[in-house]
Design a protein around this motif. Sequence first.
Motif, PDB file in Angstrom:
ATOM      1  N   LYS A 192       0.920  -1.203  -0.456  1.00 16.70           N
ATOM      2  CA  LYS A 192      -0.085  -0.114   0.549  1.00 16.70           C
ATOM      3  C   LYS A 192       1.278   1.525   0.141  1.00 16.70           C
ATOM      4  O   LYS A 192       1.071   1.990  -1.240  1.00 16.70           O
ATOM      5  CB  LYS A 192      -0.579   0.017   1.344  1.00 16.70           C
ATOM      6  CG  LYS A 192      -2.299   0.960   1.168  1.00 16.70           C
ATOM      7  CD  LYS A 192      -2.986   0.688   2.528  1.00 16.70           C
ATOM      8  CE  LYS A 192      -3.618  -0.465   2.728  1.00 16.70           C
ATOM      9  NZ  LYS A 192      -4.764   0.342   4.014  1.00 16.70           N
ATOM     10  N   LEU A 193       2.159   1.240   0.906  1.00 23.85           N
ATOM     11  CA  LEU A 193       2.735   1.896   0.907  1.00 23.85           C
ATOM     12  C   LEU A 193       3.447   2.630  -0.341  1.00 23.85           C
ATOM     13  O   LEU A 193       3.037   3.404  -1.041  1.00 23.85           O
ATOM     14  CB  LEU A 193       4.357   2.104   1.739  1.00 23.85           C
ATOM     15  CG  LEU A 193       5.051   2.485   1.653  1.00 23.85           C
ATOM     16  CD1 LEU A 193       5.016   4.226   2.299  1.00 23.85           C
ATOM     17  CD2 LEU A 193       6.362   2.369   3.082  1.00 23.85           C
ATOM     18  N   GLU A 194       3.820   1.639  -1.279  1.00 17.09           N
ATOM     19  CA  GLU A 194       4.849   1.750  -2.718  1.00 17.09           C
ATOM     20  C   GLU A 194       3.342   2.215  -3.567  1.00 17.09           C
ATOM     21  O   GLU A 194       3.567   3.514  -4.524  1.00 17.09           O
ATOM     22  CB  GLU A 194       4.502   0.907  -3.512  1.00 17.09           C
ATOM     23  CG  GLU A 194       6.378   0.088  -2.777  1.00 17.09           C
ATOM     24  CD  GLU A 194       7.350   0.668  -3.609  1.00 17.09           C
ATOM     25  OE1 GLU A 194       7.341   0.917  -4.689  1.00 17.09           O
ATOM     26  OE2 GLU A 194       8.007   1.232  -2.654  1.00 17.09           O
ATOM     27  N   TYR A 195       2.701   1.618  -3.314  1.00 17.23           N
ATOM     28  CA  TYR A 195       0.823   2.336  -4.470  1.00 17.23           C
ATOM     29  C   TYR A 195       0.991   3.869  -4.364  1.00 17.23           C
ATOM     30  O   TYR A 195       0.636   4.703  -4.939  1.00 17.23           O
ATOM     31  CB  TYR A 195      -0.281   1.545  -4.045  1.00 17.23           C
ATOM     32  CG  TYR A 195      -0.971   1.894  -5.013  1.00 17.23           C
ATOM     33  CD1 TYR A 195      -1.284   0.888  -6.430  1.00 17.23           C
ATOM     34  CD2 TYR A 195      -2.139   2.800  -5.213  1.00 17.23           C
ATOM     35  CE1 TYR A 195      -2.023   1.477  -7.290  1.00 17.23           C
ATOM     36  CE2 TYR A 195      -2.894   3.563  -6.139  1.00 17.23           C
ATOM     37  CZ  TYR A 195      -2.774   2.268  -7.493  1.00 17.23           C
ATOM     38  OH  TYR A 195      -3.742   2.312  -8.591  1.00 17.23           O
TER      39      TYR A 195
ATOM     40  N   LEU B   7       2.410   5.811   6.619  1.00 13.84           N
ATOM     41  CA  LEU B   7       1.883   3.707   6.534  1.00 13.84           C
ATOM     42  C   LEU B   7       3.455   3.550   6.877  1.00 13.84           C
ATOM     43  O   LEU B   7       3.346   2.389   6.971  1.00 13.84           O
ATOM     44  CB  LEU B   7       1.778   3.114   5.288  1.00 13.84           C
ATOM     45  CG  LEU B   7       0.133   3.731   4.687  1.00 13.84           C
ATOM     46  CD1 LEU B   7      -0.127   3.760   2.840  1.00 13.84           C
ATOM     47  CD2 LEU B   7      -0.304   2.590   5.533  1.00 13.84           C
ATOM     48  N   GLU B   8       4.451   4.035   6.218  1.00  5.04           N
ATOM     49  CA  GLU B   8       6.038   3.721   6.572  1.00  5.04           C
ATOM     50  C   GLU B   8       5.944   3.819   8.244  1.00  5.04           C
ATOM     51  O   GLU B   8       6.787   2.764   8.368  1.00  5.04           O
ATOM     52  CB  GLU B   8       6.618   5.051   5.925  1.00  5.04           C
ATOM     53  CG  GLU B   8       8.272   4.310   5.829  1.00  5.04           C
ATOM     54  CD  GLU B   8       8.906   5.616   5.776  1.00  5.04           C
ATOM     55  OE1 GLU B   8       9.881   5.053   4.939  1.00  5.04           O
ATOM     56  OE2 GLU B   8       8.932   6.227   5.533  1.00  5.04           O
TER      57      GLU B   8
ATOM     58  N   ASP C 161       0.257  -3.904  -7.589  1.00  5.87           N
ATOM     59  CA  ASP C 161      -1.272  -3.259  -7.787  1.00  5.87           C
ATOM     60  C   ASP C 161      -1.685  -4.379  -7.929  1.00  5.87           C
ATOM     61  O   ASP C 161      -3.094  -4.612  -7.957  1.00  5.87           O
ATOM     62  CB  ASP C 161      -0.888  -3.061  -9.581  1.00  5.87           C
ATOM     63  CG  ASP C 161      -0.415  -2.187  -9.758  1.00  5.87           C
ATOM     64  OD1 ASP C 161      -0.222  -1.352  -8.752  1.00  5.87           O
ATOM     65  OD2 ASP C 161       0.675  -1.905 -11.032  1.00  5.87           O
ATOM     66  N   ALA C 162      -1.661  -5.699  -8.434  1.00  9.26           N
ATOM     67  CA  ALA C 162      -2.308  -7.151  -8.363  1.00  9.26           C
ATOM     68  C   ALA C 162      -3.217  -7.429  -7.418  1.00  9.26           C
ATOM     69  O   ALA C 162      -4.234  -7.597  -7.706  1.00  9.26           O
ATOM     70  CB  ALA C 162      -1.721  -7.753  -9.400  1.00  9.26           C
ATOM     71  N   LEU C 163      -2.394  -7.425  -6.104  1.00 15.81           N
ATOM     72  CA  LEU C 163      -3.020  -7.400  -5.028  1.00 15.81           C
ATOM     73  C   LEU C 163      -3.518  -7.077  -4.454  1.00 15.81           C
ATOM     74  O   LEU C 163      -4.746  -7.262  -3.634  1.00 15.81           O
ATOM     75  CB  LEU C 163      -1.430  -8.161  -3.820  1.00 15.81           C
ATOM     76  CG  LEU C 163      -1.543  -8.903  -2.876  1.00 15.81           C
ATOM     77  CD1 LEU C 163      -0.758 -10.174  -3.469  1.00 15.81           C
ATOM     78  CD2 LEU C 163       0.265  -8.966  -2.291  1.00 15.81           C
ATOM     79  N   LEU C 164      -2.820  -5.900  -4.723  1.00 14.09           N
ATOM     80  CA  LEU C 164      -4.411  -4.553  -4.129  1.00 14.09           C
ATOM     81  C   LEU C 164      -5.320  -4.737  -5.248  1.00 14.09           C
ATOM     82  O   LEU C 164      -6.622  -4.476  -4.443  1.00 14.09           O
ATOM     83  CB  LEU C 164      -3.188  -3.053  -3.842  1.00 14.09           C
ATOM     84  CG  LEU C 164      -2.212  -2.899  -2.703  1.00 14.09           C
ATOM     85  CD1 LEU C 164      -1.655  -1.613  -3.261  1.00 14.09           C
ATOM     86  CD2 LEU C 164      -2.657  -3.136  -1.853  1.00 14.09           C
ATOM     87  N   ALA C 165      -4.921  -4.540  -6.189  1.00 14.17           N
ATOM     88  CA  ALA C 165      -6.793  -4.701  -6.894  1.00 14.17           C
ATOM     89  C   ALA C 165      -7.872  -5.717  -6.285  1.00 14.17           C
ATOM     90  O   ALA C 165      -8.493  -5.713  -6.155  1.00 14.17           O
ATOM     91  CB  ALA C 165      -6.823  -4.576  -8.227  1.00 14.17           C
TER      92      ALA C 165
END
Lengths: 179, 252
Positions: free
Chosen positions: B7-10, B62-63, B180-184
């Motif tokens: 999530k942080l990366e996104y 988040l970090e 992305d795919a996981l979060l989606a």
Amino acid sequence: MATTTERPTVEQIWAWLDDVPDPEIPMVSVVDLGIVREVEWREGEGGAHCLVTITPTYSGCPATEVIAQSIEEALRVHGVAVRLQNRISPAWTTDWISDAGRTKLRASGIAPPPARAAGDVAVIDISGLKRKGARGPAVVCPHCGSENTSVTSQFGSTACKALYRCNDCLDPFDYFKPH
Amino acid sequence: MAKNEDKLEYVLRLGDNALILSQRLSEWCGKGPAFEEDMALTNTALDLIGQARMWLSYAGELEGRGRDEDRLAFTRDAHEFRNLLLVEQPNGDYAATIARQFYFDTWHALALQGLMKSGDSRIAEIAEKSLKEVRYHVRRSADLVIRLGDGTEESHGRMQNALDDLWVYTGEMFLPDGRDALLASEGVVPDAETLREPWLKHLTEALAEATLKVPTGTWMHKGGKQGRHTEHLGYILAEMQFLQRAYPNAHW
């Protein structure tokens, strides 16, 4: 708790806040614009304080910090211990501009936004941009009342306004964009 | 299960897109081709910097290492930035600036629309706030593409060149990586690939009105979202971060 009975009412605080001008459009107050969302007394460590919840108009609006300072100052001069809370949801909309605010805007040469911002219009819609075809809803000139106006620039002197020109009285004017 | 780190990366990607594009647009301040354009670009830059602050302060939370939005903006190096390669491309002529904006704004509006439905309430709130501003950005950039495309021979040619040149940076927007795919799949973010169809639809409509052609190349650059940038980002950061690097924690 002798002070509790003497503390100003929430109504009184709203009235004081209604004297705090918006720094960029000083003819309207932060209450007129719907920036102040809630006022309430809270008991906390060190006594009661007044919690004022505000919301930013545009996320990058440079006036946001000045507004917070002005609100604190306006209440401190009345001896109110104030705390500010920033809230972004629900997001600010021009629908929250009061009728009094709309009248003041018009009186100072700024066309107010329509009573309801177009919330349900498609996010991406180029129909209004076509070279031939229907134009968007008319913006009424705040000087002469004509509907024969045209947009000069989607952005004006502040992020919340667009630049328009009246084709009848030929005066330029600001339009507070629906948001 | 998506981790906090995903999530942080996104969120960093969203914040960095807004921050870097805002910085690019600010370079036009005082140099716009017309007074109205100068104000419009700087107002757009202002919206984006406001949005960047909201995303980056959430990223800092988040970090959980005590970095606020300023620390994230001013003390990371190029490989730690997660913005799309598109937004760091140079301003070029006005057609290049508008083409970059048109491609980005259209994607941005669609992405934010999806993010408003995020299962993460902070993401949904920031997206809702941002989308209100981005609606105007999309309208404006499409309007200018149409005016320049359906303008003079010179403006038409330049607009088409700019669209063709920047096309190779658009593929990355729709290319999901594992995060992305996981979060989606968990309803936190929209599926990156599903944004392509409505994006192309808007592009096709606007470009038809502008008498311009939609570029058709299929080879695309990528890597910005993973921190592999073009040479341009370093120069942007050198200017943007100079003061905080030279005088750490300076206030004025």
